[in-house]
Write a protein that holds these residues in place. Structure first.
Motif, PDB file in Angstrom:
ATOM      1  N   LYS A 141       0.820  -1.210   0.000  1.00 12.77           N
ATOM      2  CA  LYS A 141       0.000   0.000   0.000  1.00 12.77           C
ATOM      3  C   LYS A 141       0.852   1.258   0.000  1.00 12.77           C
ATOM      4  O   LYS A 141       0.551   2.243  -0.681  1.00 12.77           O
ATOM      5  CB  LYS A 141      -0.922  -0.007   1.221  1.00 12.77           C
ATOM      6  CG  LYS A 141      -2.063  -1.001   1.133  1.00 12.77           C
ATOM      7  CD  LYS A 141      -2.950  -0.910   2.352  1.00 12.77           C
ATOM      8  CE  LYS A 141      -4.124  -1.888   2.253  1.00 12.77           C
ATOM      9  NZ  LYS A 141      -4.993  -1.823   3.447  1.00 12.77           N
ATOM     10  N   ARG A 142       1.924   1.188   0.784  1.00 15.19           N
ATOM     11  CA  ARG A 142       2.815   2.343   0.826  1.00 15.19           C
ATOM     12  C   ARG A 142       3.452   2.610  -0.540  1.00 15.19           C
ATOM     13  O   ARG A 142       3.524   3.743  -0.997  1.00 15.19           O
ATOM     14  CB  ARG A 142       3.888   2.097   1.877  1.00 15.19           C
ATOM     15  CG  ARG A 142       4.814   3.284   2.087  1.00 15.19           C
ATOM     16  CD  ARG A 142       5.867   2.947   3.129  1.00 15.19           C
ATOM     17  NE  ARG A 142       6.782   4.041   3.291  1.00 15.19           N
ATOM     18  CZ  ARG A 142       7.881   3.997   4.033  1.00 15.19           C
ATOM     19  NH1 ARG A 142       8.186   2.855   4.671  1.00 15.19           N
ATOM     20  NH2 ARG A 142       8.669   5.037   4.140  1.00 15.19           N
ATOM     21  N   GLY A 143       3.884   1.534  -1.201  1.00 15.89           N
ATOM     22  CA  GLY A 143       4.471   1.700  -2.536  1.00 15.89           C
ATOM     23  C   GLY A 143       3.461   2.252  -3.529  1.00 15.89           C
ATOM     24  O   GLY A 143       3.772   3.118  -4.358  1.00 15.89           O
ATOM     25  N   LYS A 144       2.238   1.761  -3.466  1.00 15.08           N
ATOM     26  CA  LYS A 144       1.201   2.273  -4.372  1.00 15.08           C
ATOM     27  C   LYS A 144       0.916   3.739  -4.116  1.00 15.08           C
ATOM     28  O   LYS A 144       0.713   4.534  -5.043  1.00 15.08           O
ATOM     29  CB  LYS A 144      -0.076   1.450  -4.212  1.00 15.08           C
ATOM     30  CG  LYS A 144       0.015   0.069  -4.820  1.00 15.08           C
ATOM     31  CD  LYS A 144      -1.308  -0.667  -4.653  1.00 15.08           C
ATOM     32  CE  LYS A 144      -1.243  -2.056  -5.279  1.00 15.08           C
ATOM     33  NZ  LYS A 144      -2.515  -2.793  -5.112  1.00 15.08           N
ATOM     34  N   SER A 145       0.893   4.111  -2.840  1.00 12.95           N
ATOM     35  CA  SER A 145       0.628   5.524  -2.524  1.00 12.95           C
ATOM     36  C   SER A 145       1.747   6.425  -3.042  1.00 12.95           C
ATOM     37  O   SER A 145       1.501   7.505  -3.585  1.00 12.95           O
ATOM     38  CB  SER A 145       0.455   5.689  -1.013  1.00 12.95           C
ATOM     39  OG  SER A 145       1.668   5.357  -0.339  1.00 12.95           O
ATOM     40  N   MET A 146       3.010   5.992  -2.884  1.00 11.70           N
ATOM     41  CA  MET A 146       4.140   6.776  -3.409  1.00 11.70           C
ATOM     42  C   MET A 146       4.076   6.877  -4.927  1.00 11.70           C
ATOM     43  O   MET A 146       4.300   7.944  -5.510  1.00 11.70           O
ATOM     44  CB  MET A 146       5.456   6.129  -2.976  1.00 11.70           C
ATOM     45  CG  MET A 146       5.720   6.179  -1.474  1.00 11.70           C
ATOM     46  SD  MET A 146       5.956   7.871  -0.889  1.00 11.70           S
ATOM     47  CE  MET A 146       7.517   8.229  -1.635  1.00 11.70           C
ATOM     48  N   PHE A 147       3.752   5.770  -5.577  1.00 13.22           N
ATOM     49  CA  PHE A 147       3.630   5.779  -7.029  1.00 13.22           C
ATOM     50  C   PHE A 147       2.505   6.702  -7.479  1.00 13.22           C
ATOM     51  O   PHE A 147       2.615   7.424  -8.470  1.00 13.22           O
ATOM     52  CB  PHE A 147       3.389   4.353  -7.526  1.00 13.22           C
ATOM     53  CG  PHE A 147       3.379   4.235  -9.014  1.00 13.22           C
ATOM     54  CD1 PHE A 147       4.528   4.436  -9.760  1.00 13.22           C
ATOM     55  CD2 PHE A 147       2.199   3.924  -9.680  1.00 13.22           C
ATOM     56  CE1 PHE A 147       4.501   4.329 -11.138  1.00 13.22           C
ATOM     57  CE2 PHE A 147       2.172   3.818 -11.055  1.00 13.22           C
ATOM     58  CZ  PHE A 147       3.337   4.017 -11.789  1.00 13.22           C
ATOM     59  N   GLY A 148       1.385   6.694  -6.708  1.00 11.92           N
ATOM     60  CA  GLY A 148       0.277   7.593  -7.030  1.00 11.92           C
ATOM     61  C   GLY A 148       0.665   9.051  -6.864  1.00 11.92           C
ATOM     62  O   GLY A 148       0.262   9.912  -7.656  1.00 11.92           O
ATOM     63  N   ILE A 149       1.474   9.349  -5.832  1.00  9.56           N
ATOM     64  CA  ILE A 149       1.929  10.734  -5.630  1.00  9.56           C
ATOM     65  C   ILE A 149       2.797  11.191  -6.799  1.00  9.56           C
ATOM     66  O   ILE A 149       2.668  12.307  -7.307  1.00  9.56           O
ATOM     67  CB  ILE A 149       2.681  10.839  -4.287  1.00  9.56           C
ATOM     68  CG1 ILE A 149       1.707  10.658  -3.124  1.00  9.56           C
ATOM     69  CG2 ILE A 149       3.390  12.176  -4.178  1.00  9.56           C
ATOM     70  CD1 ILE A 149       2.387  10.460  -1.787  1.00  9.56           C
ATOM     71  N   VAL A 150       3.709  10.304  -7.218  1.00 13.42           N
ATOM     72  CA  VAL A 150       4.593  10.653  -8.355  1.00 13.42           C
ATOM     73  C   VAL A 150       3.782  10.888  -9.613  1.00 13.42           C
ATOM     74  O   VAL A 150       3.993  11.858 -10.362  1.00 13.42           O
ATOM     75  CB  VAL A 150       5.637   9.535  -8.564  1.00 13.42           C
ATOM     76  CG1 VAL A 150       6.428   9.790  -9.842  1.00 13.42           C
ATOM     77  CG2 VAL A 150       6.582   9.453  -7.374  1.00 13.42           C
ATOM     78  N   LEU A 151       2.814   9.989  -9.887  1.00 10.34           N
ATOM     79  CA  LEU A 151       1.972  10.162 -11.073  1.00 10.34           C
ATOM     80  C   LEU A 151       1.154  11.440 -10.983  1.00 10.34           C
ATOM     81  O   LEU A 151       0.973  12.157 -11.983  1.00 10.34           O
ATOM     82  CB  LEU A 151       1.037   8.967 -11.235  1.00 10.34           C
ATOM     83  CG  LEU A 151       1.658   7.672 -11.763  1.00 10.34           C
ATOM     84  CD1 LEU A 151       0.605   6.572 -11.803  1.00 10.34           C
ATOM     85  CD2 LEU A 151       2.250   7.887 -13.139  1.00 10.34           C
ATOM     86  N   GLY A 152       0.631  11.749  -9.786  1.00 15.53           N
ATOM     87  CA  GLY A 152      -0.129  12.992  -9.624  1.00 15.53           C
ATOM     88  C   GLY A 152       0.726  14.212  -9.880  1.00 15.53           C
ATOM     89  O   GLY A 152       0.288  15.181 -10.516  1.00 15.53           O
ATOM     90  N   THR A 153       1.971  14.200  -9.406  1.00 16.13           N
ATOM     91  CA  THR A 153       2.880  15.335  -9.646  1.00 16.13           C
ATOM     92  C   THR A 153       3.172  15.498 -11.130  1.00 16.13           C
ATOM     93  O   THR A 153       3.165  16.624 -11.673  1.00 16.13           O
ATOM     94  CB  THR A 153       4.190  15.112  -8.873  1.00 16.13           C
ATOM     95  OG1 THR A 153       3.889  14.902  -7.493  1.00 16.13           O
ATOM     96  CG2 THR A 153       5.102  16.315  -9.014  1.00 16.13           C
ATOM     97  N   LEU A 154       3.420  14.359 -11.790  1.00 10.23           N
ATOM     98  CA  LEU A 154       3.698  14.429 -13.238  1.00 10.23           C
ATOM     99  C   LEU A 154       2.483  14.925 -14.012  1.00 10.23           C
ATOM    100  O   LEU A 154       2.609  15.744 -14.930  1.00 10.23           O
ATOM    101  CB  LEU A 154       4.136  13.057 -13.743  1.00 10.23           C
ATOM    102  CG  LEU A 154       5.492  12.542 -13.227  1.00 10.23           C
ATOM    103  CD1 LEU A 154       5.732  11.121 -13.707  1.00 10.23           C
ATOM    104  CD2 LEU A 154       6.620  13.452 -13.693  1.00 10.23           C
ATOM    105  N   ASN A 155       1.307  14.430 -13.679  1.00 14.73           N
ATOM    106  CA  ASN A 155       0.090  14.874 -14.363  1.00 14.73           C
ATOM    107  C   ASN A 155      -0.167  16.357 -14.111  1.00 14.73           C
ATOM    108  O   ASN A 155      -0.602  17.097 -15.012  1.00 14.73           O
ATOM    109  CB  ASN A 155      -1.109  14.051 -13.910  1.00 14.73           C
ATOM    110  CG  ASN A 155      -1.052  12.632 -14.425  1.00 14.73           C
ATOM    111  OD1 ASN A 155      -0.546  12.397 -15.518  1.00 14.73           O
ATOM    112  ND2 ASN A 155      -1.558  11.692 -13.642  1.00 14.73           N
ATOM    113  N   LYS A 156       0.105  16.798 -12.887  1.00 12.80           N
ATOM    114  CA  LYS A 156      -0.078  18.207 -12.558  1.00 12.80           C
ATOM    115  C   LYS A 156       0.868  19.087 -13.369  1.00 12.80           C
ATOM    116  O   LYS A 156       0.475  20.133 -13.916  1.00 12.80           O
ATOM    117  CB  LYS A 156       0.151  18.410 -11.063  1.00 12.80           C
ATOM    118  CG  LYS A 156      -0.159  19.815 -10.588  1.00 12.80           C
ATOM    119  CD  LYS A 156       0.042  19.921  -9.090  1.00 12.80           C
ATOM    120  CE  LYS A 156      -0.255  21.352  -8.608  1.00 12.80           C
ATOM    121  NZ  LYS A 156      -0.027  21.474  -7.143  1.00 12.80           N
TER     122      LYS A 156
END
Length: 285
Positions: A26-41
């Protein structure tokens, strides 16, 4: 002995294992989601930035600069090619002029040498001279040697010498004409090449003059529009000045009329005062 054997008999302690199960995933998925959100932003911000008017203006400016740079590089390249063509045409023309003078001289002078005998000539009998093939060119001059070869013409020629001279005259004349005909073909081809080079240079010069004329017209158009706007702007102050002068004249006339009215009122008040004083005097008498 028993005391020494006790530590060995005890089992080794196992290290606790780190649980890398659901929580770590879950922690890895959350970090990956944060990175993807930053890139999309960042991607969305970049799109918004490019969609803005300032970005469009920058893109237009970049496109114009790129077009101007390409145009300048093409102009420099074409000017260099025109310069090379001009130099090549001049060199080719000088070469043809030199060759033309040389071949004309050879055509007129070499047949004259065939009327004389040379000390290096190998004159044989008429029969052997007809059978023997010529190893050298008829237009070739005798080789330098010591003593140098000399041209001469005896007063009385032998039959072999006469036949040798007649045969050499014919050969030299044919060779000179053949050489001149070959050079004439080369000269016509060279003249055509020079014409093509000069035409390309002339086209490049005409194109350059046209571009300069267009640039001058583009520069002069804004100046003409400014000059046309200036008289209209100058006329506006003149009209305002005329209006101000008219208003001032009207104010002056109004002031004069008001002064005249005041003077008339003062005169009437003075007459009334005099008449009142006379009435008072009359009452007293």
């Amino acid at each position: 002995m028993d005391a020494e054997q006790e530590p060995d008999s005890q089992p080794a302690r196992k290290r606790p294992r780190i649980d890398l199960g659901v929580s770590e995933r879950k922690r890895g998925k959350s970090m990956f989601g944060i990175v993807l959100g930053t890139l999309n932003k960042a991607k969305i911000e970049d799109k918004e930035r490019n969609a803005s008017e300032a970005a469009k203006k920058r893109q237009l400016i970049d496109q114009r600069l790129q077009a101007k740079l390409r145009k300048e590089t093409d102009a420099v390249r074409r000017s260099e090619e025109a310069k090379k063509d001009r130099n090549a045409a001049n060199r080719r023309e000088e070469d043809l002029q030199l060759k033309d003078s040389i071949h004309k001289l050879r055509r007129t002078h070499l047949p004259l040498y065939s009327h004389f005998l040379c000390t290096s000539d190998d004159i044989q009998s008429i029969d052997s001279m007809e059978d023997q093939p010529s190893s050298t060119s008829p237009l070739a001059l005798p080789k330098r040697s010591h003593p140098p070869p000399l041209f001469y013409l005896p007063a009385i020629l032998t039959p072999a010498q006469e036949a040798f001279l007649e045969k050499r005259k014919i050969k030299v004349k044919e060779a000179a004409e053949s050489e001149w005909f070959t050079f004439r073909e080369e000269r016509t081809a060279g003249i055509d090449e020079i014409k093509q080079l000069r035409e390309r240079v002339a086209e490049e010069d005409a194109r350059r003059k046209k571009e300069k004329k267009e640039e001058v017209e583009v520069v002069e158009k804004p100046q003409v529009t400014k000059d046309e706007e200036m008289p209209s702007e100058e006329s506006k102050p003149s009209e305002s000045k005329a209006e101000e002068s008219d208003s001032r004249a009207e104010e002056k006339t109004e002031e004069r009329e008001s002064k005249a009215e005041d003077m008339e009122v003062d005169a009437g008040t003075k007459e009334e005062a005099v008449m009142r004083a006379d009435d008072e005097d009359a009452v007293e008498y």
